[in-house]
Design a protein around this motif. Structure first.
Motif, PDB file in Angstrom:
ATOM      1  N   ASP A  95     -58.747  32.384  25.703  1.00 23.33           N
ATOM      2  CA  ASP A  95     -57.917  32.559  24.517  1.00 23.33           C
ATOM      3  C   ASP A  95     -58.824  32.724  23.297  1.00 23.33           C
ATOM      4  OD1 ASP A  95     -55.500  32.819  23.270  1.00 23.33           O
ATOM      5  OD2 ASP A  95     -55.377  30.685  22.765  1.00 23.33           O
ATOM      6  N   VAL A  96     -58.778  33.899  22.695  1.00 20.30           N
ATOM      7  CA  VAL A  96     -59.632  34.176  21.538  1.00 20.30           C
ATOM      8  C   VAL A  96     -58.753  34.339  20.302  1.00 20.30           C
ATOM      9  CG1 VAL A  96     -61.418  35.700  20.577  1.00 20.30           C
ATOM     10  CG2 VAL A  96     -61.177  35.462  23.055  1.00 20.30           C
ATOM     11  N   GLU A  97     -59.113  33.630  19.248  1.00 22.39           N
ATOM     12  CA  GLU A  97     -58.400  33.817  17.979  1.00 22.39           C
ATOM     13  C   GLU A  97     -59.091  34.911  17.186  1.00 22.39           C
ATOM     14  OE1 GLU A  97     -58.156  30.234  15.717  1.00 22.39           O
ATOM     15  OE2 GLU A  97     -56.985  29.203  17.259  1.00 22.39           O
ATOM     16  N   TYR A  98     -58.372  36.006  16.958  1.00 17.79           N
ATOM     17  CA  TYR A  98     -58.920  37.097  16.152  1.00 17.79           C
ATOM     18  C   TYR A  98     -58.194  37.136  14.819  1.00 17.79           C
ATOM     19  CZ  TYR A  98     -60.814  39.114  20.499  1.00 17.79           C
ATOM     20  OH  TYR A  98     -61.496  39.335  21.669  1.00 17.79           O
ATOM     21  N   ASP A  99     -58.929  37.458  13.781  1.00 20.59           N
ATOM     22  CA  ASP A  99     -58.304  37.721  12.489  1.00 20.59           C
ATOM     23  C   ASP A  99     -58.657  39.174  12.145  1.00 20.59           C
ATOM     24  OD1 ASP A  99     -56.931  37.394  10.221  1.00 20.59           O
ATOM     25  OD2 ASP A  99     -58.268  35.895   9.314  1.00 20.59           O
ATOM     26  N   ALA A 100     -57.677  40.057  12.317  1.00 16.86           N
ATOM     27  CA  ALA A 100     -57.961  41.489  12.205  1.00 16.86           C
ATOM     28  C   ALA A 100     -58.420  41.870  10.806  1.00 16.86           C
ATOM     29  CB  ALA A 100     -56.728  42.292  12.601  1.00 16.86           C
ATOM     30  N   LEU A 101     -59.385  42.786  10.750  1.00 13.77           N
ATOM     31  CA  LEU A 101     -59.918  43.305   9.484  1.00 13.77           C
ATOM     32  C   LEU A 101     -59.622  44.810   9.431  1.00 13.77           C
ATOM     33  CD1 LEU A 101     -63.435  41.605   9.691  1.00 13.77           C
ATOM     34  CD2 LEU A 101     -61.589  40.968   8.114  1.00 13.77           C
ATOM     35  N   PRO A 102     -59.620  45.392   8.223  1.00 16.03           N
ATOM     36  CA  PRO A 102     -59.434  46.845   8.143  1.00 16.03           C
ATOM     37  C   PRO A 102     -60.571  47.558   8.876  1.00 16.03           C
ATOM     38  CG  PRO A 102     -59.397  45.830   5.955  1.00 16.03           C
ATOM     39  CD  PRO A 102     -59.823  44.777   6.919  1.00 16.03           C
ATOM     40  N   SER A 103     -60.257  48.694   9.468  1.00 17.45           N
ATOM     41  CA  SER A 103     -61.282  49.403  10.235  1.00 17.45           C
ATOM     42  C   SER A 103     -61.333  50.863   9.816  1.00 17.45           C
ATOM     43  CB  SER A 103     -60.954  49.314  11.730  1.00 17.45           C
ATOM     44  OG  SER A 103     -59.709  49.932  11.994  1.00 17.45           O
ATOM     45  N   VAL A 104     -62.426  51.535  10.203  1.00 18.17           N
ATOM     46  CA  VAL A 104     -62.597  52.955   9.892  1.00 18.17           C
ATOM     47  C   VAL A 104     -63.319  53.620  11.056  1.00 18.17           C
ATOM     48  CG1 VAL A 104     -64.748  52.547   8.610  1.00 18.17           C
ATOM     49  CG2 VAL A 104     -63.390  54.607   8.134  1.00 18.17           C
ATOM     50  N   THR A 105     -62.845  54.800  11.453  1.00 18.75           N
ATOM     51  CA  THR A 105     -63.436  55.456  12.621  1.00 18.75           C
ATOM     52  C   THR A 105     -64.031  56.828  12.326  1.00 18.75           C
ATOM     53  OG1 THR A 105     -61.295  56.400  13.243  1.00 18.75           O
ATOM     54  CG2 THR A 105     -61.860  54.280  14.201  1.00 18.75           C
ATOM     55  N   ASN A 106     -63.639  57.430  11.204  1.00 16.49           N
ATOM     56  CA  ASN A 106     -64.167  58.766  10.880  1.00 16.49           C
ATOM     57  C   ASN A 106     -65.429  58.630  10.027  1.00 16.49           C
ATOM     58  OD1 ASN A 106     -64.476  61.032   8.881  1.00 16.49           O
ATOM     59  ND2 ASN A 106     -62.957  61.953  10.220  1.00 16.49           N
ATOM     60  N   PRO A 107     -66.538  59.278  10.432  1.00 18.96           N
ATOM     61  CA  PRO A 107     -67.801  59.057   9.707  1.00 18.96           C
ATOM     62  C   PRO A 107     -67.762  59.486   8.243  1.00 18.96           C
ATOM     63  CG  PRO A 107     -68.049  60.796  11.371  1.00 18.96           C
ATOM     64  CD  PRO A 107     -66.714  60.162  11.590  1.00 18.96           C
ATOM     65  N   ALA A 108     -67.077  60.591   7.945  1.00 15.78           N
ATOM     66  CA  ALA A 108     -67.035  61.037   6.554  1.00 15.78           C
ATOM     67  C   ALA A 108     -66.234  60.040   5.705  1.00 15.78           C
ATOM     68  CB  ALA A 108     -66.443  62.442   6.460  1.00 15.78           C
TER      69      ALA A 108
END
Lengths: 784, 146
Positions: A129-142
């Protein structure tokens, strides 16, 4: 008259075991007492990691141990980056084997379970059981490079892993004086290498002696042994790394990964052999991806078609961490090639390596050179369209004239040899280009859209001089070594430092040795992939195995030949100066009947009853070969497509490849390499795309959703060649592993755009799925 | 992933509302719902088994009925995770009087991760719609029998 084996298309000796299922891959190993590891991977693209509760998993049936990042912090050093490109403000962010505080891509490892069998290990993953606290993410390099984008690493401003620039000639003047400028924004979409065999590791550690054996799906076992000592602390002399049968890599098995080091860690802790074998799903998420560039390109030219300058900015997605060789790929292997086969006199490129919440990016067949070739070849076609000249004529006007001993580029490379115009002419005449253009024009009158796409390329391979490796920040050498050992019966063992994994060098290297010393190819066994038995080598990638390893081998074989000549002279009571090596025999000049075979000499060398004075027993030689330059294969490709504007469907009707890799040791194997390479490049143009959704989830996470090329959708590939030897290679050979991929993507791209040109379509992001093509046509023809 | 749908009931909002906030009704109508136990005011622990594409998963999480304006609207907040990944979503339910009956509008969005995102993504929209249709069809039957 002995038949020369060099140049003969004998069958690959690897194939019988591969096609009958009797080859031994890492996953086929079963050791007494062996247990199984499974990795728990982050389902989030970016999140802080809170409490991890492992108690239920620890109590699950068969489970021996569960380790998290806290447990491995002491035993596993962070992952090394081994290509530290200089003068690029390189920022290598900490890359832990198991994440502790933050996960940065879907697939980042957060825990490992070891159990008696692999199903128990996978089942126990569900109980962590892992507690994650989601953060904003980005996938496009530009996008990741823009201000305000989510930040991956606290110590890396603007997610910028590096900013590398190359320039040569006066680019500003070229653009200021340009009569024509064409521009395009090109997206080199992210690709998944899809080696047939996923990655796997088996680690066996003797706690009493401290000896480790690590079987791993690697393209470079010696580099792995070296980096394993850095990460796991097992010294090189205590570690034996074996790459057994390796089922393809395409670059994805160059880097070292957390998976194998965690496996070693578990084996050390538990004192039992541990196997880890990734699932295909894990392979998609966590084995390195390729490409992922956003490119802005401008080409300057005169109205007569003369190319005068190239200027570009590239945002290269690196993924969440820098993989082992990653920084060198969109820089050294990419930007230096921009003068292309035209010797463009002024070039400037800025490359921004950008961290994104994605799987780390590494070499993928061609590695940097397809992305460079694409930029140039696309712009050449744009120029042709702009000035109303045939793309073939623009190329003819600009190609460097034939040269056989060096051509310097403004980016500091010296191409070894080339005859680009002849390759293009051969292509145009074989394909009957003029007739195809006529056919295209006729088809257009009846509303059919046929397109022709050319790609003329030069690439750099045979990596490379070690002094250059040092200057470009490669944390290793790039020489190769080989040992040729002749046994008393004249049978030969060859030990090489490179590590073929499907390319067929067990066959081609036997051909080289056979000719050089006078035995049959079947008398030569090529041994590779085991650091305890083979000499040091830097691996199989960058089309370097034959170009560098083959050169080392030829030189070692020639040393054996020289010694054999001395022994044969002694046995024939002749002077060494009077000896010659003809038709595979060591004979006295002018007296071919006075001759010794290699077997005769080998027997005497090994029993040593009657040796010449001051000559040591045995018949064996080794070489370390450091190439004086890279090799530069080249060629010209043509794709013919037909696009159905009603559906957007692209039909690849014909593909012709002319490649020049110098003299061919085995033309059948060369043809196979061209087939495979061309198809992988076509895959990028037409089908393949690794897609992340807005929250950083990889949605093409299986073979159901990621479209690989299939034979039924391809024409027969017409493979031809020209032969221009490399002046600096002992055998004149250059390398053919990546050429097809380097040339083919843009050939198909140009063909589709040529087909659509009457409709006014100017650019479509790859891949050319029917939907994308149809939408682009609708967009362009709206209101017409 | 965005979801929009609307359903028509023959009973007025005041009759429909108590069913929509009754955990026993919700539990019996939600396809695959194995448990729905109160853990706080308008908050429940839920266990759900759902199969999407080739991926069948058991998800544990919480369901919260927030911002209730009886009998007109509430916001359903769902978080769940299981072996096949995680789901975070919310949906606004809007009940409008409509000729003696109710027009119920749903507007929602969901974020999914893990195996379902990798393998089932293309089918997720239609699978969610199917579950929702099933849920409200069941609810409609309750209004008829109740």
């Amino acid at each position: 008259m002995a038949t020369r084996l060099f140049g003969s298309g004998i069958r690959r000796r690897e194939d019988p075991r591969l096609i009958t299922g009797s080859a031994t891959y890492t996953d086929d190993l079963a050791l007494p007492g062996m247990v199984h590891a499974a990795m728990l991977r982050s389902p989030h693209a970016h999140a802080t990691v809170g409490a991890i509760n492992i108690s239920r998993a620890q109590a699950a049936p068969g489970v021996l141990a569960v380790y998290t990042g806290k447990d491995t912090r002491e035993g596993l050093q962070p992952m090394p980056c081994a290509w530290l490109v200089p003068d690029a403000d390189l920022k290598v962010a900490t890359y832990p084997c198991i994440a502790t505080d933050t996960v940065r891509y879907v697939g980042d490892i957060v825990a490992v379970v070891v159990a008696e069998d692999c199903y128990q290990a996978y089942d126990a993953l569900d109980l962590i059981d892992v507690e994650y606290d989601a953060l904003p993410s980005v996938t496009n390099p530009a996008e990741a490079a823009r201000a305000g984008a989510p930040q991956l690493h606290a110590d890396v401003d603007k997610n910028q892993a590096f900013h590398w620039a190359v320039s040569g000639g006066d680019v500003d003047a070229a653009f200021k004086d340009a009569e024509v400028v064409v521009k395009e924004r090109i997206v080199q979409q992210r690709l998944i290498p899809n080696a047939m065999e996923p990655r796997a590791a088996v680690a066996q550690y003797n706690q009493a002696s401290g000896d480790l054996t690590l079987w791993n799906t690697t393209q470079n076992p010696h580099i792995l042994r070296f980096l394993n000592s850095v990460v796991t602390g097992v010294p090189e002399d205590r570690a034996r790394v074996i790459a057994p049968e390796v089922g393809g890599g395409f670059g994805s098995k160059i880097p070292v990964y957390p998976g194998e080091f965690i496996t070693v860690f578990c084996a050390k802790q538990l004192g039992r052999p541990v196997k880890w074998n990734e699932t295909r799903s894990e392979n998609y998420q966590a084995t390195t991806h390729g490409r992922d560039h956003v490119q802005e390109v401008e080409l300057a030219a005169k109205k007569d078609g003369t190319i005068t300058g190239l200027r570009c900015t590239v945002w290269a997605g690196m993924g969440a961490y820098l993989s082992t060789a990653a920084p060198g790929i969109p820089t050294i292997l990419h930007g230096l090639m921009l003068p292309a086969c035209y010797g463009i006199p002024a070039v400037k490129e800025d490359v921004y390596g950008v961290y994104t919440n994605t799987t780390p990016v590494e070499a993928y067949r061609g590695a940097g050179r397809p992305e460079a070739t694409f930029m140039v070849e696309r712009m050449v076609d744009r120029l042709a369209g702009e000035i109303g000249m045939d793309p073939a004529d623009v190329r003819k006007k600009n190609l460097i004239a034939a040269f056989d001993d060096g051509h310097d580029t403004v980016t500091g490379l010296t191409y070894d040899s080339g005859d680009y115009p002849t390759a293009l002419e051969k292509l145009l005449s074989h394909a009957d280009y003029t007739a195809l253009r006529t056919e295209q024009a006729t088809a257009r009158t009846s509303g059919r859209h046929i397109g022709l796409g050319l790609s003329t390329y030069v690439e750099m391979c045979g990596l490379g001089p070690s002094q250059v490796a040092g200057a470009i920040g490669f944390q290793g050498g790039l020489w190769e070594s080989a040992i040729v050992r002749v046994h008393p019966t004249g049978k030969v063992h060859v030990f090489i430092g490179t590590s073929p994994h499907g390319q067929g060098e067990e066959t081609t290297f036997a051909q080289i040795v056979a000719d050089e010393i006078g035995v049959g190819a079947d008398d030569v066994k090529v041994i590779h992939g085991d650091t305890d038995t083979t000499p040091m080598g830097w691996g199989t990638y960058g089309s370097r195995t034959t170009a560098v390893g083959g050169a080392a081998l030829a030189k070692a074989a020639r040393k054996v030949r020289d010694k054999a000549k001395v022994i044969a002279a002694h046995l024939l009571e002749a002077a060494v100066e009077d000896m010659e090596f003809v038709d595979g025999k060591y004979s006295v000049k002018g007296s071919p009947d006075k001759a010794k075979s290699l077997a005769d000499v080998a027997l005497m060398a090994n029993v040593a009853w009657n040796m010449p004075a001051d000559v040591e027993a045995g018949l064996e030689a080794s070489t370390f070969y450091d190439p004086p330059n890279f090799t530069f294969p080249f060629g010209a490709h043509l794709a013919v497509v037909e696009v159905d504007p009603a559906t957007g469907q692209v039909d690849l009707k014909r593909y012709v490849a002319i490649d020049d890799c110098g003299p061919q040791i085995n033309p059948v194997i060369v043809e196979g390499q061209v087939h495979g390479g061309v198809v992988q490049g076509i895959g990028q143009a037409l089908w393949e795309h690794a897609i992340y959704d807005d929250s950083g989830q990889l949605v093409t996470g299986s073979l159901l959703d990621y479209a690989l090329p299939r034979a039924a959708r391809l024409p027969e590939i017409e493979v031809l060649s020209t032969v221009t030897p490399s002046p600096h290679h002992p055998l004149g050979v250059k390398g053919i592993g990546e050429a097809g991929t380097i040339a083919s993507t843009v050939a198909v791209y140009n063909a589709v755009m040529d087909a659509l040109s009457p409709l006014g379509v100017e650019a479509i992001d790859m891949p050319f799925t029917p939907e994308r093509v149809w939408r682009a046509i609708q967009q362009a023809t709206k209101g017409h | 992933m965005e979801l929009t749908a609307s359903y028509r009931f023959d009973v007025p909002p005041a009759t429909l509302w108590p069913l929509l906030v009754d955990p026993a009704v919700v539990a019996s109508c939600l396809p695959g719902c194995e448990a729905l136990e109160p853990v706080g005011p308008d908050a429940y622990r839920a266990v759900l088994t759902v199969g999407i594409a080739a991926v069948t998963g058991r998800y544990e999480g919480t369901v919260t009925l927030a911002d209730q304006r009886p009998p007109h609207a509430y916001r359903l907040v769902v978080t769940g995770k299981g072996r096949a990944g995680f789901v975070n979503g919310e949906a606004s339910l809007d009940l409008q009087e409509d000729g003696g009956g109710t027009r119920l509008g749903v507007q929602g969005r969901a974020e999914v991760g893990g195996t379902i995102a990798r393998v089932g993504q293309r089918l997720l929209g239609s699978a969610s719609k199917m579950m929702m249709d099933g849920f409200f069809e069941c609810l409609r039957k309750r209004t008829e029998t109740g």
